[in-house]
Design a protein around this motif. Structure first.
Motif, PDB file in Angstrom:
ATOM      1  N   ARG A 155      -3.494   6.532  -7.117  1.00 29.01           N
ATOM      2  CA  ARG A 155      -3.502   7.583  -6.418  1.00 29.01           C
ATOM      3  C   ARG A 155      -3.795   7.290  -4.688  1.00 29.01           C
ATOM      4  NH1 ARG A 155      -7.176  12.474  -9.066  1.00 29.01           N
ATOM      5  NH2 ARG A 155      -6.166  13.354  -7.112  1.00 29.01           N
ATOM      6  N   THR A 156      -3.368   7.563  -3.847  1.00 32.29           N
ATOM      7  CA  THR A 156      -3.656   7.249  -2.587  1.00 32.29           C
ATOM      8  C   THR A 156      -4.729   8.289  -2.102  1.00 32.29           C
ATOM      9  OG1 THR A 156      -2.274   8.850  -1.304  1.00 32.29           O
ATOM     10  CG2 THR A 156      -1.201   6.878  -1.973  1.00 32.29           C
ATOM     11  N   ILE A 157      -5.318   8.075  -0.764  1.00 37.95           N
ATOM     12  CA  ILE A 157      -6.200   8.933  -0.393  1.00 37.95           C
ATOM     13  C   ILE A 157      -5.663  10.349  -0.264  1.00 37.95           C
ATOM     14  CG2 ILE A 157      -8.047   7.153   0.459  1.00 37.95           C
ATOM     15  CD1 ILE A 157      -6.525   7.744   3.347  1.00 37.95           C
ATOM     16  N   SER A 158      -4.379  10.499  -0.186  1.00 35.15           N
ATOM     17  CA  SER A 158      -3.799  11.808   0.041  1.00 35.15           C
ATOM     18  C   SER A 158      -3.067  12.668  -1.193  1.00 35.15           C
ATOM     19  CB  SER A 158      -2.440  11.517   1.083  1.00 35.15           C
ATOM     20  OG  SER A 158      -2.918  11.058   2.186  1.00 35.15           O
TER      21      SER A 158
ATOM     22  N   THR B  55      -5.206   3.961 -14.222  1.00 36.72           N
ATOM     23  CA  THR B  55      -5.314   4.475 -12.900  1.00 36.72           C
ATOM     24  C   THR B  55      -5.934   3.584 -12.072  1.00 36.72           C
ATOM     25  OG1 THR B  55      -5.440   6.795 -13.934  1.00 36.72           O
ATOM     26  CG2 THR B  55      -6.108   6.587 -11.381  1.00 36.72           C
ATOM     27  N   ALA B  56      -5.449   3.357 -10.865  1.00 33.31           N
ATOM     28  CA  ALA B  56      -5.849   2.414  -9.766  1.00 33.31           C
ATOM     29  C   ALA B  56      -6.061   3.031  -8.467  1.00 33.31           C
ATOM     30  CB  ALA B  56      -5.230   1.300  -9.904  1.00 33.31           C
ATOM     31  N   LYS B  57      -6.878   2.658  -7.694  1.00 34.02           N
ATOM     32  CA  LYS B  57      -6.897   3.024  -6.282  1.00 34.02           C
ATOM     33  C   LYS B  57      -5.441   2.403  -5.939  1.00 34.02           C
ATOM     34  CE  LYS B  57     -11.050   2.067  -5.021  1.00 34.02           C
ATOM     35  NZ  LYS B  57     -12.313   2.011  -4.129  1.00 34.02           N
ATOM     36  N   ASP B  58      -5.471   2.828  -4.345  1.00 34.89           N
ATOM     37  CA  ASP B  58      -4.233   2.288  -3.593  1.00 34.89           C
ATOM     38  C   ASP B  58      -4.624   1.217  -2.702  1.00 34.89           C
ATOM     39  OD1 ASP B  58      -1.780   2.142  -2.292  1.00 34.89           O
ATOM     40  OD2 ASP B  58      -2.239   3.506  -0.946  1.00 34.89           O
TER      41      ASP B  58
ATOM     42  N   PRO C 189       0.798  -1.138  -0.050  1.00 32.41           N
ATOM     43  CA  PRO C 189       0.143  -0.235  -0.017  1.00 32.41           C
ATOM     44  C   PRO C 189       0.883   1.229   0.152  1.00 32.41           C
ATOM     45  CG  PRO C 189      -0.621  -1.548   1.678  1.00 32.41           C
ATOM     46  CD  PRO C 189       0.599  -2.000   1.102  1.00 32.41           C
ATOM     47  N   ILE C 190       0.594   2.183  -0.907  1.00 30.25           N
ATOM     48  CA  ILE C 190       1.521   3.088  -1.185  1.00 30.25           C
ATOM     49  C   ILE C 190       1.141   4.341   0.038  1.00 30.25           C
ATOM     50  CG2 ILE C 190       2.062   5.142  -2.759  1.00 30.25           C
ATOM     51  CD1 ILE C 190       1.530   2.999  -5.029  1.00 30.25           C
ATOM     52  N   GLY C 191       0.032   4.434   0.175  1.00 23.71           N
ATOM     53  CA  GLY C 191      -0.313   5.469   1.422  1.00 23.71           C
ATOM     54  C   GLY C 191       0.705   5.137   2.853  1.00 23.71           C
ATOM     55  N   ASP C 192       0.652   4.038   2.958  1.00 23.63           N
ATOM     56  CA  ASP C 192       1.442   3.297   4.161  1.00 23.63           C
ATOM     57  C   ASP C 192       2.836   3.835   3.973  1.00 23.63           C
ATOM     58  OD1 ASP C 192      -0.763   2.360   4.765  1.00 23.63           O
ATOM     59  OD2 ASP C 192       0.002   0.246   4.893  1.00 23.63           O
ATOM     60  N   ILE C 193       3.444   3.880   2.819  1.00 16.37           N
ATOM     61  CA  ILE C 193       4.876   4.480   2.873  1.00 16.37           C
ATOM     62  C   ILE C 193       4.857   5.786   2.901  1.00 16.37           C
ATOM     63  CG2 ILE C 193       6.929   4.238   1.152  1.00 16.37           C
ATOM     64  CD1 ILE C 193       5.755   1.563  -0.183  1.00 16.37           C
ATOM     65  N   ALA C 194       3.837   6.444   2.038  1.00 22.43           N
ATOM     66  CA  ALA C 194       3.880   8.010   2.045  1.00 22.43           C
ATOM     67  C   ALA C 194       3.801   8.468   3.266  1.00 22.43           C
ATOM     68  CB  ALA C 194       2.611   8.204   1.182  1.00 22.43           C
ATOM     69  N   ALA C 195       2.839   7.879   4.276  1.00 18.17           N
ATOM     70  CA  ALA C 195       2.859   8.546   5.394  1.00 18.17           C
ATOM     71  C   ALA C 195       4.114   8.395   6.381  1.00 18.17           C
ATOM     72  CB  ALA C 195       2.020   7.594   6.382  1.00 18.17           C
ATOM     73  N   HIS C 196       5.077   7.945   5.973  1.00 16.30           N
ATOM     74  CA  HIS C 196       6.524   8.256   6.697  1.00 16.30           C
ATOM     75  C   HIS C 196       7.123   9.393   6.045  1.00 16.30           C
ATOM     76  CE1 HIS C 196       6.228   4.394   8.984  1.00 16.30           C
ATOM     77  NE2 HIS C 196       5.639   4.128   7.991  1.00 16.30           N
TER      78      HIS C 196
ATOM     79  N   CYS D 153       2.803   9.155  -4.963  1.00 22.65           N
ATOM     80  CA  CYS D 153       1.813   8.163  -5.554  1.00 22.65           C
ATOM     81  C   CYS D 153       2.414   7.161  -6.282  1.00 22.65           C
ATOM     82  CB  CYS D 153       1.298   9.166  -6.976  1.00 22.65           C
ATOM     83  SG  CYS D 153       2.371   9.430  -8.151  1.00 22.65           S
ATOM     84  N   GLY D 154       1.878   6.357  -6.943  1.00 23.44           N
ATOM     85  CA  GLY D 154       2.494   4.997  -7.332  1.00 23.44           C
ATOM     86  C   GLY D 154       2.747   4.980  -8.934  1.00 23.44           C
ATOM     87  N   LEU D 155       3.644   4.672  -9.419  1.00 27.57           N
ATOM     88  CA  LEU D 155       4.049   4.445 -10.923  1.00 27.57           C
ATOM     89  C   LEU D 155       4.595   3.108 -10.923  1.00 27.57           C
ATOM     90  CD1 LEU D 155       6.089   7.771 -11.997  1.00 27.57           C
ATOM     91  CD2 LEU D 155       3.980   7.039 -12.697  1.00 27.57           C
TER      92      LEU D 155
END
Ligand code: 3HC
Length: 284
Positions: free
Chosen positions: A155-158, A180-183, A122-129, A137-139
């Motif tokens: 795209r993450t929720i952020s 495009t996909a959700k996280d 999950p990209i949002g979990d990494i981004a949160a750091h 985002c994810g590519l």
């Protein structure tokens, strides 16, 4: 947000492929590895791949040299400070990815967009750091990057709109078709692909058919370019094993449980093409 300079963390199979398509598209690329020998090996892979394109008339010798001239290798994260976009393509391990982004977050200018090439985390979990989850985002590119046409933009929720648009524009500018996909772990492609590959291992383990017949069945019966066991060897059995573990952890669904044979092979170092042996022998 204009992207001119791209930093790439990790110069393995995926990182070097992303560096290659970025340099061919005209971006200045800085590739960061933990040892000089690693980015040098990645650049040699790029040179070989570009030479193939020249041989086939898809690039001129001058375009190849120009692309090679846009690549810089480094071991210092601080050299990525003024990059407009930083793409991480290191091992599929959350702790390792977080470590890389924390370092990059300290050194990169505030406007730098961060993207992970993770295939399953999950990209949002990494981004949160980091201090910039809205610019994250994810590519997700596909192997072999220079040949495969797809990129999943995640795209993450952020993730803010400007970041999403810039990332999508970047992927298109390197010649890729974007979906495009959700996280959600695995996004579109790996969510569907990985259970299929795991089922192929189970079928082989259960003695349904020979490895060759399983592969030929799916190649000729479904028009796939590679059978599932060949594809497993091509991607790397360790990579699929890590992804399956991450999916199982997230979904708690038996479809994603790693078959015992896959685990045995990974533990025995039979990782596929990269180690010389997987379901098939590549030593020759
Ligand atoms: N750079 C330049 N040229 C390359 C290359 C590269 N990196 N890799 C292969 N080529 C060339 C070959 O040399 C060959 O050239 P030739 O025609 O002059 O001999 C040509 O491309 C075609 O290659 P092959 O003859 O070896 O084989 P194919 O026609 O089967 O094409 C392939 C190769 C494109 C890899 C095709 O087999 C394919 O599409 N396989 C499926 C790959 C796939 O599914 N990838 C996704 C994996 S999942 C993933 O990446 C997600 C991750 O998160 C796990």
């Amino acid at each position: 947000m204009e992207i001119k300079k791209v930093g790439i963390i990790g110069c393995g199979q995926m990182g070097s492929g992303i560096a290659q398509v970025s340099a061919v598209a005209g971006y200045s690329v800085i590739s960061r590895e933990i040892e000089d020998a690693f980015w040098q090996k990645g650049f040699a892979r790029i040179e070989k791949s570009l030479a193939k394109f020249v041989e086939k008339g898809k690039l001129t010798a001058a375009q190849k040299e120009e692309a090679m001239g846009r690549l810089i290798g480094t071991t210092k994260m601080t050299d990525l400070a003024d990059c407009d976009l930083v793409i991480e393509a290191v091992i599929e391990n959350a702790d390792e990815k977080v470590k890389m982004f924390k370092e990059a977050d300290k050194t990169c200018k505030p406007e730098t967009i961060f993207a992970s090439n993770t295939s399953s985390l999950p990209i949002g979990d990494i981004a949160a750091h980091t201090s910039r989850p809205q610019q994250f985002c994810g590519l997700h590119f596909f192997n072999p990057v220079p040949l495969m046409k797809l990129v999943e933009v995640v795209r993450t929720i952020s993730t803010d709109d400007a970041t999403y648009q810039a990332a999508k524009g970047f992927a298109e500018s390197v010649g890729k078709v974007v979906v495009t996909a959700k996280d959600s772990p695995g996004f579109i492609v790996n969510l569907l692909l990985v259970p299929y590959l795991l089922d192929a291992v189970r079928a082989f383990e259960a003695g349904l058919a020979s490895r060759e017949d399983i592969d030929t069945g799916m190649k000729l019966g479904c028009g796939h370019p590679m059978g599932p066991l060949t594809l497993l060897d091509f991607i790397g059995l360790d990579t699929i094993y890590y992804i399956a573990e991450i999916f199982f952890d997230e979904f708690k669904d038996g479809r994603y449980a790693s078959p015992p044979l896959l685990k045995r092979m990974v533990n025995a170092g039979l990782l596929g093409k990269k180690s010389g042996r997987g379901f098939y022998d590549y030593s020759a």
